[in-house]
Design a protein around this motif. Structure first.
Motif, PDB file in Angstrom:
ATOM      1  N   PHE A  62       0.105  69.310  70.485  1.00 31.73           N
ATOM      2  CA  PHE A  62      -0.749  68.769  71.546  1.00 31.73           C
ATOM      3  C   PHE A  62      -1.865  69.751  71.894  1.00 31.73           C
ATOM      4  CE2 PHE A  62       3.129  66.470  71.757  1.00 31.73           C
ATOM      5  CZ  PHE A  62       2.863  65.260  72.334  1.00 31.73           C
ATOM      6  N   GLY A  63      -2.937  69.210  72.470  1.00 29.82           N
ATOM      7  CA  GLY A  63      -4.058  70.059  72.880  1.00 29.82           C
ATOM      8  C   GLY A  63      -3.713  70.855  74.134  1.00 29.82           C
ATOM      9  N   PRO A  64      -4.586  71.805  74.491  1.00 32.42           N
ATOM     10  CA  PRO A  64      -4.295  72.674  75.640  1.00 32.42           C
ATOM     11  C   PRO A  64      -4.112  71.900  76.944  1.00 32.42           C
ATOM     12  CG  PRO A  64      -6.565  72.925  74.884  1.00 32.42           C
ATOM     13  CD  PRO A  64      -5.855  72.136  73.851  1.00 32.42           C
ATOM     14  N   TYR A  65      -4.916  70.835  77.134  1.00 32.58           N
ATOM     15  CA  TYR A  65      -4.790  70.101  78.391  1.00 32.58           C
ATOM     16  C   TYR A  65      -3.403  69.486  78.528  1.00 32.58           C
ATOM     17  CZ  TYR A  65      -4.902  66.294  81.657  1.00 32.58           C
ATOM     18  OH  TYR A  65      -4.565  65.447  82.663  1.00 32.58           O
ATOM     19  N   LEU A  66      -2.939  68.839  77.464  1.00 31.21           N
ATOM     20  CA  LEU A  66      -1.635  68.178  77.546  1.00 31.21           C
ATOM     21  C   LEU A  66      -0.505  69.205  77.613  1.00 31.21           C
ATOM     22  CD1 LEU A  66      -2.119  65.092  75.221  1.00 31.21           C
ATOM     23  CD2 LEU A  66      -1.911  65.127  77.701  1.00 31.21           C
ATOM     24  N   GLN A  67      -0.714  70.364  76.985  1.00 30.06           N
ATOM     25  CA  GLN A  67       0.306  71.408  77.105  1.00 30.06           C
ATOM     26  C   GLN A  67       0.455  71.845  78.558  1.00 30.06           C
ATOM     27  OE1 GLN A  67      -0.697  74.499  74.322  1.00 30.06           O
ATOM     28  NE2 GLN A  67      -0.188  73.238  72.541  1.00 30.06           N
ATOM     29  N   GLU A  68      -0.688  71.984  79.231  1.00 31.48           N
ATOM     30  CA  GLU A  68      -0.622  72.345  80.655  1.00 31.48           C
ATOM     31  C   GLU A  68       0.047  71.244  81.466  1.00 31.48           C
ATOM     32  OE1 GLU A  68      -4.462  73.401  82.228  1.00 31.48           O
ATOM     33  OE2 GLU A  68      -4.805  74.779  80.550  1.00 31.48           O
ATOM     34  N   THR A  69      -0.321  70.001  81.135  1.00 27.51           N
ATOM     35  CA  THR A  69       0.289  68.884  81.858  1.00 27.51           C
ATOM     36  C   THR A  69       1.802  68.889  81.682  1.00 27.51           C
ATOM     37  OG1 THR A  69      -1.693  67.589  81.418  1.00 27.51           O
ATOM     38  CG2 THR A  69       0.224  66.379  82.169  1.00 27.51           C
ATOM     39  N   GLN A  70       2.220  69.179  80.442  1.00 24.26           N
ATOM     40  CA  GLN A  70       3.661  69.189  80.176  1.00 24.26           C
ATOM     41  C   GLN A  70       4.338  70.278  81.005  1.00 24.26           C
ATOM     42  OE1 GLN A  70       6.264  70.842  78.606  1.00 24.26           O
ATOM     43  NE2 GLN A  70       7.566  69.003  78.425  1.00 24.26           N
ATOM     44  N   GLU A  71       3.673  71.429  81.147  1.00 26.34           N
ATOM     45  CA  GLU A  71       4.257  72.501  81.977  1.00 26.34           C
ATOM     46  C   GLU A  71       4.364  72.055  83.430  1.00 26.34           C
ATOM     47  OE1 GLU A  71       2.131  76.195  81.453  1.00 26.34           O
ATOM     48  OE2 GLU A  71       2.378  75.979  79.275  1.00 26.34           O
ATOM     49  N   ASP A  72       3.267  71.431  83.919  1.00 20.54           N
ATOM     50  CA  ASP A  72       3.306  70.913  85.296  1.00 20.54           C
ATOM     51  C   ASP A  72       4.450  69.932  85.472  1.00 20.54           C
ATOM     52  OD1 ASP A  72       1.140  72.393  85.837  1.00 20.54           O
ATOM     53  OD2 ASP A  72      -0.259  70.733  86.150  1.00 20.54           O
ATOM     54  N   PHE A  73       4.595  69.101  84.461  1.00 17.73           N
ATOM     55  CA  PHE A  73       5.620  68.054  84.486  1.00 17.73           C
ATOM     56  C   PHE A  73       6.999  68.696  84.575  1.00 17.73           C
ATOM     57  CE2 PHE A  73       8.358  65.157  81.851  1.00 17.73           C
ATOM     58  CZ  PHE A  73       8.334  64.068  82.683  1.00 17.73           C
ATOM     59  N   ALA A  74       7.217  69.687  83.718  1.00 15.38           N
ATOM     60  CA  ALA A  74       8.535  70.326  83.683  1.00 15.38           C
ATOM     61  C   ALA A  74       8.807  71.102  84.962  1.00 15.38           C
ATOM     62  CB  ALA A  74       8.635  71.243  82.468  1.00 15.38           C
ATOM     63  N   ASN A  75       7.745  71.692  85.546  1.00 13.97           N
ATOM     64  CA  ASN A  75       7.956  72.558  86.700  1.00 13.97           C
ATOM     65  C   ASN A  75       7.712  71.877  88.042  1.00 13.97           C
ATOM     66  OD1 ASN A  75       8.434  74.607  84.852  1.00 13.97           O
ATOM     67  ND2 ASN A  75       6.256  75.145  84.745  1.00 13.97           N
ATOM     68  N   ALA A  76       7.361  70.586  88.022  1.00 12.93           N
ATOM     69  CA  ALA A  76       6.984  69.927  89.271  1.00 12.93           C
ATOM     70  C   ALA A  76       8.113  69.973  90.285  1.00 12.93           C
ATOM     71  CB  ALA A  76       6.604  68.477  89.000  1.00 12.93           C
ATOM     72  N   GLU A  77       7.734  70.231  91.569  1.00 15.73           N
ATOM     73  CA  GLU A  77       8.750  70.207  92.626  1.00 15.73           C
ATOM     74  C   GLU A  77       9.215  68.779  92.870  1.00 15.73           C
ATOM     75  OE1 GLU A  77       6.595  71.938  95.880  1.00 15.73           O
ATOM     76  OE2 GLU A  77       5.961  73.553  94.525  1.00 15.73           O
ATOM     77  N   GLU A  78       8.254  67.862  92.866  1.00 13.00           N
ATOM     78  CA  GLU A  78       8.603  66.460  93.082  1.00 13.00           C
ATOM     79  C   GLU A  78       7.890  65.624  92.035  1.00 13.00           C
ATOM     80  OE1 GLU A  78      10.730  65.732  95.223  1.00 13.00           O
ATOM     81  OE2 GLU A  78      10.645  67.248  96.816  1.00 13.00           O
ATOM     82  N   ARG A  79       8.551  64.561  91.617  1.00 15.40           N
ATOM     83  CA  ARG A  79       7.890  63.628  90.714  1.00 15.40           C
ATOM     84  C   ARG A  79       7.960  62.231  91.332  1.00 15.40           C
ATOM     85  NH1 ARG A  79      11.473  66.232  87.293  1.00 15.40           N
ATOM     86  NH2 ARG A  79      10.599  67.997  86.169  1.00 15.40           N
ATOM     87  N   PRO A  80       7.102  61.980  92.332  1.00  9.84           N
ATOM     88  CA  PRO A  80       7.148  60.670  92.990  1.00  9.84           C
ATOM     89  C   PRO A  80       6.710  59.563  92.028  1.00  9.84           C
ATOM     90  CG  PRO A  80       5.239  61.906  93.713  1.00  9.84           C
ATOM     91  CD  PRO A  80       6.048  62.840  92.883  1.00  9.84           C
ATOM     92  N   PRO A  81       7.334  58.402  92.107  1.00 11.22           N
ATOM     93  CA  PRO A  81       6.910  57.278  91.266  1.00 11.22           C
ATOM     94  C   PRO A  81       5.549  56.758  91.714  1.00 11.22           C
ATOM     95  CG  PRO A  81       8.588  56.570  92.806  1.00 11.22           C
ATOM     96  CD  PRO A  81       8.463  58.048  92.964  1.00 11.22           C
ATOM     97  N   ASN A  82       4.788  56.224  90.807  1.00  9.77           N
ATOM     98  CA  ASN A  82       3.466  55.725  91.164  1.00  9.77           C
ATOM     99  C   ASN A  82       3.552  54.399  91.902  1.00  9.77           C
ATOM    100  OD1 ASN A  82       3.040  53.295  89.408  1.00  9.77           O
ATOM    101  ND2 ASN A  82       3.560  54.787  87.851  1.00  9.77           N
ATOM    102  N   LEU A  83       2.451  54.038  92.546  1.00 13.75           N
ATOM    103  CA  LEU A  83       2.409  52.782  93.313  1.00 13.75           C
ATOM    104  C   LEU A  83       1.860  51.640  92.478  1.00 13.75           C
ATOM    105  CD1 LEU A  83       2.713  51.608  96.225  1.00 13.75           C
ATOM    106  CD2 LEU A  83       0.291  52.078  96.519  1.00 13.75           C
ATOM    107  N   GLN A  84       0.876  51.955  91.660  1.00 17.12           N
ATOM    108  CA  GLN A  84       0.097  50.892  91.015  1.00 17.12           C
ATOM    109  C   GLN A  84       0.598  50.575  89.608  1.00 17.12           C
ATOM    110  OE1 GLN A  84      -2.200  48.792  92.054  1.00 17.12           O
ATOM    111  NE2 GLN A  84      -2.518  47.970  90.015  1.00 17.12           N
ATOM    112  N   HIS A  85       1.442  51.402  89.044  1.00 17.78           N
ATOM    113  CA  HIS A  85       1.812  51.177  87.644  1.00 17.78           C
ATOM    114  C   HIS A  85       3.315  50.985  87.489  1.00 17.78           C
ATOM    115  CE1 HIS A  85      -2.318  51.940  86.354  1.00 17.78           C
ATOM    116  NE2 HIS A  85      -2.329  52.764  87.373  1.00 17.78           N
ATOM    117  N   GLY A  86       3.845  50.177  88.386  1.00 18.09           N
ATOM    118  CA  GLY A  86       5.167  49.607  88.151  1.00 18.09           C
ATOM    119  C   GLY A  86       6.374  50.368  88.644  1.00 18.09           C
TER     120      GLY A  86
END
Lengths: 328, 449
Positions: free
Chosen positions: B387-411
């Protein structure tokens, strides 16, 4: 079907007696004869020609409508099968208390009336101009009629581009003469009229053709008599010619109104989705949205039935009028 | 006499035909869309018939998967997924049918009709979470797949939770997008003298938008609202960023705090009234995104599918030309989105579907698909080097997120009917002019049960 069975029995008898035709003409008591007496002398004999399409149309058009009415009385939504044991008018009550439905109904009505009146007026104007024995008459007629031959999908895309805020040709013209750009599709107050205008562009040619036929049916003497009496051209049309176009007006407006109710295709293609721009939601789009986006089958059927009644209330009086005039 | 009555009867028939035709014409027009209900019903009539044939055919039918990824990066991602599948299962006959258009509307309509007609595909792409409610009664169980593949151990906990409905797994996740994203054009924010990383609250964002407006000719925040969904998701991110995790979760769980909802609407109204492009109401996401790429606008709020378009643009590089900031105020959180494959019951190809579901959750599939889609794997054990650098960072955020609230508009957060009502409210009250009060009460009514 019953009459068909009777037919076989009857002709069986007839063969025994000999002479089918005579038998039928002499006796006046069999069911066939009664049917024939009631509906005309060849009712039964001709049934093989009209009965099959009659039954097919009955089943697939009227049967489907009745089925739709039934579904609208249930609470059917989501997947599964409708429950016909508990029928009520709940969905109709829901529609009347749903502000989205009321807005859509009002928009439908505005579209219906606005579009029909404007299109008739433009069509009449074009027809009168073309009827003035201009050169290239056929060419003009074709040019005006051409948009009608295009699909809604194509014309909606045309107009989506023309109405585009930044690059649309309409706004480019407006800015070049020093006016502000107008957000045709995005403003809730304007969008319905933008749609009416686009539909008018598409169907004015049709109204023109109908009116042109009406104008051609008026004898030249009427024009001449009006002229001899000293009427101006305007007065001649207003007093003599236009009053004679009642039939054309009625038949054109029925067709136009029916097209207005079908504007779903246009709105769908305009935005590429079930939710038209804010301010342009009509019953047809709301109905499809309820059915396919929300799976509210019963509610959407109720909307469908109300839309159907609207269509019927337009076509019904027309049929009655035609019947009274002896055109049917 | 004969002639007379002949003519009479013929006239009657003509009458009848004419009337039938005209009413038919009106019927068609008035009734056109209403066929939805009809079609649906016709289908349920056929239930029994197709039941019978389904069982018999199951071995011979090809695997049939419906999805909506037809445009740009979506199509490339779907292609990569199919290639990876063919590599892994070269002998399995398959049909991957893309059904594009209208967001996922056309896909949803086709799926709904086929499920209603008891003619389900092997699997179809959709959102899990509350969205599964609308497929009540037509989803089968994918428990065995989850168990055999050990998905519960390798997927994030939210994926495990959100793919269950009525006590069973109903779907398998393929990838995840992030919703609380703010993207910017680097040169525009530099010109305005704004440091995006310093924007850690919604009010700071609004100040920054004001700075952009006064310092540059660019649009402070580009927004495409020809559809209502962009505004709904902007509201959701603002709600999360301004009011915090708990009020956001209370809202989607049906006990909203009116003051919080109203305050979020006030901020969104301030942004939409003052800082967006003039043509916002007539453009969609693609054109709006183009404003960032062309340097006509400073910021855009979107799910990170927007980044897919940036990557496809020429000479538009991450960190140099465009940048990412968590939506102000929602730092440390990852607003979840899942692309998943749902498992219809009465499945035409149960074994092949199991195989496909196992594949969809595998590392091979998730890497193949997500690197093109601009999303990240839902597995936590994936090698991100492709993956590119942006998605690698996103993956880190994802793994380290304190909360992962579900979205409102996408189901994920609310069921489809509530979502539809929320969008009706946005459409009628909040598409300009922006009526904060009416929108607030509309949103509160929509989620409160």
């Amino acid at each position: 079907m019953a009459s068909h069975n009777d037919d076989t029995e009857e002709s069986g008898d007839a063969v025994t007696d000999g002479g089918v035709v005579e038998e039928q003409q002499q006796t006046g008591f069999g069911p066939i004869t009664k049917l024939n007496e009631r509906f005309g002398s060849d009712f039964v004999e001709s049934s093989q020609f009209w009965l099959p399409p009659f039954l097919l149309v009955g089943l697939f058009v009227y049967g489907a409508i009745i089925w739709n009415v039934m579904i609208s009385l249930t609470d059917f939504q989501g997947f599964g099968t409708p429950d016909y044991s508990d029928l009520d008018l709940e969905m109709y009550a829901r529609a009347l208390s749903d502000s989205g439905f009321v807005d859509a109904a009002v928009n439908t009505f505005v579209l219906l009336i606005g579009f029909t009146l404007v299109t008739l007026a433009i069509g009449l104007g074009l027809a009168i101009l073309i009827d003035r024995n201009i050169r290239f008459e056929n060419t003009f007629r074709t040019i005006y009629l051409l948009p009608m031959s295009l699909s809604f999908v194509v014309t909606a895309q045309f107009w989506a581009w023309m109405y585009n805020f930044n690059n649309g040709v309409i706004n480019i013209v407006l800015t070049s003469v020093g006016l502000d750009r107008v957000d045709w599709i995005g403003s809730p107050n304007i969008v319905l009229w933008a749609v009416v205008f686009a539909l008018m562009w598409q169907f004015a040619g049709y109204a023109m053709v109908v009116y042109l036929a009406g104008l051609r049916a008026i004898p030249d003497e009427h024009y001449e008599a009006a002229k001899v009496d000293g009427a101006s051209t305007l007065r001649m049309y207003w007093r003599v010619i236009i009053p004679q176009l009642k039939g054309s007006t009625i038949s054109a407006s029925v067709v136009l109104m029916v097209f207005a109710l079908k504007a779903f295709d246009f709105l769908y293609s305009l935005v590429g989705g079930y939710r038209p721009p804010n301010g342009a939601d009509i019953l047809a789009t709301k109905m499809v949205r309820e059915a396919y986006a929300n799976l509210n089958w019963a509610y959407s059927s109720a909307i469908a039935i109300m839309l159907f009644l609207m269509a019927l209330s337009i076509v019904g009086p027309y049929l009655y009028y035609q019947y009274k005039e002896g055109h049917l | 006499m004969t002639d007379d009555s002949d003519r009479l009867s013929r006239r009657r028939f003509v009458e009848a035909t004419g009337a039938a035709t005209l009413i038919g014409l009106a019927g068609c027009s008035g009734d056109g869309g209403g066929d939805g209900g009809d079609g649906g019903d016709g289908g349920s009539e056929n239930t029994d018939g197709s039941d019978g044939s389904d069982g018999g055919d199951s071995s011979g039918d090809p695997l049939e998967v419906l999805h909506g990824w037809t445009g740009g990066d979506g199509a490339a991602a779907a292609e990569a997924l199919v290639e990876a599948f063919e590599e892994e299962y070269p002998d399995m006959e398959h049909e991957f049918n893309p059904i594009g258009g209208g967001g996922n509307q056309n896909l949803d309509a086709v799926v709904a009709n086929r499920l209603q007609n008891n003619n389900p595909p092997s699997s179809f792409a959709n959102w899990p979470g509350k969205n599964l409610q609308r497929y009540e009664g037509v989803l089968g169980e994918a428990d065995s797949v989850w168990e055999e593949e050990g998905f519960e151990d390798v997927m994030v906990q939210e994926a495990v939770d959100l793919h269950q409905y009525n006590g069973a797994f109903r779907a398998v996740p393929l990838g995840s997008h992030r919703l609380n994203c703010l993207f910017y054009n680097t040169s525009v924010v530099e010109e305005a003298g704004v440091d995006p990383d310093s924007l850690t609250s919604v009010s700071a964002l609004i100040d920054a938008l004001e700075t952009v407006a006064t310092e540059t000719d660019a649009v402070p925040m580009t927004h495409g609202m020809s559809g209502t969904w962009t505004t709904t998701q902007l509201w959701a991110s603002t709600m999360l960023g301004k009011e915090g995790y708990d009020p956001y979760m209370n809202f989607i769980e049906g006990s909203p705090d009116e003051a919080a909802v109203q305050s979020a609407f006030e901020s969104v109204a301030e942004i939409l009234e003052n800082y967006i492009n003039d043509d916002a109401s007539s453009i969609g996401l693609t054109e709006s995104n183009q404003n960032i790429i062309e340097g006509n606008a400073a910021f855009i709020h979107q799910g990170n599918w927007a980044a897919g378009a940036f990557r496809n643009a020429e000479d538009f590089e991450y960190d140099e030309d465009w940048g990412f900031k968590t939506y102000p105020g929602s730092e440390g959180m990852y607003m979840l989105h899942f692309d998943s494959f749902l498992y219809p019951s009465n499945n035409p190809t149960p074994e092949k579907t199991d195989t496909f579901m196992a594949f969809a959750g595998s590392e091979a599939a998730q890497v193949a698909f997500n690197q093109y889609k601009g999303s990240i794997p839902t597995r936590t054990d994936v090698d991100m080097s492709a993956f590119g650098p942006y998605l690698q960072e996103t993956q880190e955020d994802f793994a380290n997120a304190e909360e992962r609230p579900p979205n409102l508009q996408h189901g994920l957060g609310v069921d489809s009917e509530t979502m539809s009502t929320l969008n009706d409210v946005i459409s009628s009250e909040f598409s300009g002019p922006y009526n904060v009060e009416a929108a607030t009460s509309g949103f509160i009514d929509a989620v409160s049960n």
